[in-house]
Design a protein around this motif. Structure first.
Motif, PDB file in Angstrom:
ATOM      1  N   UNK A   1      29.815  -3.476 -20.131  1.00  0.00           N
ATOM      2  CA  UNK A   1      28.810  -3.248 -19.089  1.00  0.00           C
ATOM      3  C   UNK A   1      28.167  -1.885 -19.323  1.00  0.00           C
ATOM      4  N   UNK A   2      26.872  -1.828 -19.415  1.00  0.00           N
ATOM      5  CA  UNK A   2      26.185  -0.572 -19.692  1.00  0.00           C
ATOM      6  C   UNK A   2      26.064   0.252 -18.421  1.00  0.00           C
ATOM      7  N   UNK A   3      25.861   1.555 -18.616  1.00  0.00           N
ATOM      8  CA  UNK A   3      25.723   2.449 -17.476  1.00  0.00           C
ATOM      9  C   UNK A   3      24.541   2.051 -16.606  1.00  0.00           C
ATOM     10  N   UNK A   4      23.404   1.751 -17.233  1.00  0.00           N
ATOM     11  CA  UNK A   4      22.195   1.460 -16.450  1.00  0.00           C
ATOM     12  C   UNK A   4      22.345   0.206 -15.606  1.00  0.00           C
ATOM     13  N   UNK A   5      23.191  -0.725 -16.036  1.00  0.00           N
ATOM     14  CA  UNK A   5      23.356  -1.956 -15.264  1.00  0.00           C
ATOM     15  C   UNK A   5      24.238  -1.746 -14.051  1.00  0.00           C
ATOM     16  N   UNK A   6      24.893  -0.591 -13.965  1.00  0.00           N
ATOM     17  CA  UNK A   6      25.816  -0.348 -12.868  1.00  0.00           C
ATOM     18  C   UNK A   6      25.317   0.683 -11.887  1.00  0.00           C
ATOM     19  N   UNK A   7      24.796   1.800 -12.373  1.00  0.00           N
ATOM     20  CA  UNK A   7      24.657   2.949 -11.503  1.00  0.00           C
ATOM     21  C   UNK A   7      23.374   2.993 -10.695  1.00  0.00           C
ATOM     22  N   UNK A   8      22.436   2.124 -10.911  1.00  0.00           N
ATOM     23  CA  UNK A   8      21.154   2.243 -10.221  1.00  0.00           C
ATOM     24  C   UNK A   8      21.059   1.410  -8.947  1.00  0.00           C
ATOM     25  N   UNK A   9      22.031   0.552  -8.681  1.00  0.00           N
ATOM     26  CA  UNK A   9      21.903  -0.307  -7.508  1.00  0.00           C
ATOM     27  C   UNK A   9      23.231  -0.390  -6.765  1.00  0.00           C
ATOM     28  N   UNK A  98      12.889   2.296  -5.413  1.00  0.00           N
ATOM     29  CA  UNK A  98      13.001   3.286  -4.347  1.00  0.00           C
ATOM     30  C   UNK A  98      14.034   4.369  -4.661  1.00  0.00           C
ATOM     31  N   UNK A  99      15.200   3.974  -5.157  1.00  0.00           N
ATOM     32  CA  UNK A  99      16.271   4.945  -5.397  1.00  0.00           C
ATOM     33  C   UNK A  99      15.859   6.001  -6.412  1.00  0.00           C
ATOM     34  N   UNK A 100      15.287   5.570  -7.532  1.00  0.00           N
ATOM     35  CA  UNK A 100      14.889   6.527  -8.560  1.00  0.00           C
ATOM     36  C   UNK A 100      13.748   7.423  -8.079  1.00  0.00           C
ATOM     37  N   UNK A 101      12.843   6.866  -7.276  1.00  0.00           N
ATOM     38  CA  UNK A 101      11.714   7.653  -6.781  1.00  0.00           C
ATOM     39  C   UNK A 101      12.173   8.727  -5.797  1.00  0.00           C
ATOM     40  N   UNK A 116      20.316  14.412 -13.718  1.00  0.00           N
ATOM     41  CA  UNK A 116      21.728  14.154 -13.972  1.00  0.00           C
ATOM     42  C   UNK A 116      22.368  13.339 -12.861  1.00  0.00           C
ATOM     43  N   UNK A 117      21.538  12.792 -11.985  1.00  0.00           N
ATOM     44  CA  UNK A 117      22.053  12.045 -10.834  1.00  0.00           C
ATOM     45  C   UNK A 117      21.837  10.554 -11.001  1.00  0.00           C
ATOM     46  N   UNK A 118      22.733   9.788 -10.423  1.00  0.00           N
ATOM     47  CA  UNK A 118      22.504   8.365 -10.192  1.00  0.00           C
ATOM     48  C   UNK A 118      22.368   8.192  -8.683  1.00  0.00           C
ATOM     49  N   UNK A 119      21.546   7.272  -8.271  1.00  0.00           N
ATOM     50  CA  UNK A 119      21.238   7.190  -6.845  1.00  0.00           C
ATOM     51  C   UNK A 119      21.016   5.751  -6.423  1.00  0.00           C
ATOM     52  N   UNK A 120      21.125   5.545  -5.145  1.00  0.00           N
ATOM     53  CA  UNK A 120      20.709   4.293  -4.531  1.00  0.00           C
ATOM     54  C   UNK A 120      20.449   4.550  -3.062  1.00  0.00           C
ATOM     55  N   UNK A 121      20.006   3.526  -2.363  1.00  0.00           N
ATOM     56  CA  UNK A 121      19.660   3.653  -0.951  1.00  0.00           C
ATOM     57  C   UNK A 121      20.366   2.571  -0.156  1.00  0.00           C
ATOM     58  N   UNK A 137      18.754   5.991   3.837  1.00  0.00           N
ATOM     59  CA  UNK A 137      19.825   6.847   3.344  1.00  0.00           C
ATOM     60  C   UNK A 137      19.808   6.818   1.817  1.00  0.00           C
ATOM     61  N   UNK A 138      19.737   7.985   1.211  1.00  0.00           N
ATOM     62  CA  UNK A 138      19.753   8.088  -0.241  1.00  0.00           C
ATOM     63  C   UNK A 138      21.097   8.655  -0.684  1.00  0.00           C
ATOM     64  N   UNK A 139      21.780   7.919  -1.552  1.00  0.00           N
ATOM     65  CA  UNK A 139      23.063   8.347  -2.099  1.00  0.00           C
ATOM     66  C   UNK A 139      22.822   8.929  -3.486  1.00  0.00           C
ATOM     67  N   UNK A 140      23.422  10.089  -3.752  1.00  0.00           N
ATOM     68  CA  UNK A 140      23.298  10.707  -5.070  1.00  0.00           C
ATOM     69  C   UNK A 140      24.672  11.164  -5.545  1.00  0.00           C
ATOM     70  N   UNK A 141      24.976  10.849  -6.803  1.00  0.00           N
ATOM     71  CA  UNK A 141      26.240  11.264  -7.420  1.00  0.00           C
ATOM     72  C   UNK A 141      25.953  11.700  -8.845  1.00  0.00           C
ATOM     73  N   UNK A 142      26.839  12.505  -9.395  1.00  0.00           N
ATOM     74  CA  UNK A 142      26.677  12.939 -10.780  1.00  0.00           C
ATOM     75  C   UNK A 142      26.861  11.756 -11.732  1.00  0.00           C
TER      76      UNK A 142
END
Length: 308
Positions: A1-9, A98-101, A116-121, A137-142
């Motif tokens: 599982x790639x990072x991009x498929x997990x951390x953006x949603x 929305x999360x990336x924006x 350097x953050x991954x985020x979602x709402x 609500x915007x969630x941000x983590x390293x």
């Protein structure tokens, strides 16, 4: 599982792909809390004490001993591993963008670069915005932290299904309590801090960190000040829920603490307007008291447990 498929949603991860009950994990500095529910064995939970350098070995042993190879896994982030901000939702941006924006709006609040953050709402309740326009609500983590946890799970032969956050895991628990129109307030006390959530149904209205430690509550010389400080933070949170969010506060606050012997309910009741009650695990069908260290992991699994 790639990072991009997990951390953006983050929010999409709450939807389970099948009816297989996941292994739910909260990775902490002092060890790994885990839970899993099944129709045959009921709720199983435990805590593996280990130093960070021994996590991989400890998780591999746990997976092997319990024959979890290939099982779906849910990771719960404790509140000191991410931040949540209320941000006005801009017009003309699709949900999947929305999360990336919005994470770039946090550059003045994060102690690391948004790059350097991954985020979602996740939703902010409309009836609590008080004329400020639509909020989310915007969630941000390293990103490095999230990637480390993904690697930990995958190298233990588990299949990462989703990443949850502590307040939404506690929301899952609170939403299954006797829920009046005034909602439910839940306080979870951990070793170094506490966390309070106020929910109505499945909607999270408020989450607050409570800066009091288990050691302070147990120490005879510091206990009174610690109880007063905890009560003040709880009461301020209830007042904020009423005055700033425009909601009628719950009449009762439910408490989960590591030390069930300490009479915290009566100690706090002297300073807090609402009633204080400990959570009765029997109302969730549990025959034994749940280790409080496993509460967030168990809460994350409640979404799937309905289908187990």
């Amino acid at each position: 599982m790639t990072l991009s498929s997990v951390v953006h949603r983050f929010s999409r991860w709450f939807t389970r792909r099948d009816n297989t009950s996941p292994v739910c994990l909260e990775v902490r500095p002092d060890g790994i809390a885990w839970t899993r529910a099944s129709a045959a064995a009921g709720v199983q939970a435990g805590f593996v004490e280990c130093l960070p350098a021994k996590r991989q070995e400890a998780l591999r042993t746990l997976v092997s001993d319990r024959s979890w190879e290939g099982a779906p896994a849910v990771i719960v982030l404790p509140i000191d591993q991410y931040q949540v901000f209320q941000v006005e939702r801009p017009e003309g941006i699709e949900d999947n963008e929305l999360a990336d924006a919005l994470k770039w709006k946090l550059k003045d609040f994060l102690d690391f670069s948004p790059a350097e953050a991954v985020s979602d709402v996740f939703p902010f309740p409309e009836d609590a915005s008080r004329g400020r326009g639509p909020l989310v609500n915007v969630v941000a983590a390293r990103k490095s932290l999230v990637q480390e946890l993904i690697t930990l799970v995958e190298e233990a032969d588990l299949e990462l299904e989703c990443i949850d956050i502590a307040e939404l895991a506690l929301r899952n628990l609170a939403s299954r309590m006797a829920n009046s129109e005034r909602g439910v307030a839940l306080v979870h006390l951990r070793e170094r801090y506490g966390q309070m959530v106020v929910c109505r149904g499945d909607t999270l209205y408020l989450s607050r960190r409570l800066d009091v430690s288990h050691e302070e509550l147990r120490d005879a010389g510091r206990q009174e000040n610690a109880v007063q400080s905890l009560a003040l933070e709880i009461q301020r949170s209830m007042d904020y829920f009423e005055s700033q969010l425009g909601q009628v506060p719950p009449a009762t606050i439910r408490l989960v603490a590591r030390d069930s012997v300490l009479p915290l309910t009566s100690m706090l009741s002297s300073y807090v307007a609402a009633n204080i009650e400990t959570v009765a695990w029997s109302e969730f069908g549990l025959e034994q008291e749940l280790d409080s260290r496993c509460v967030p992991a168990w809460g994350a699994g409640l979404v799937a447990e309905e289908h187990a």
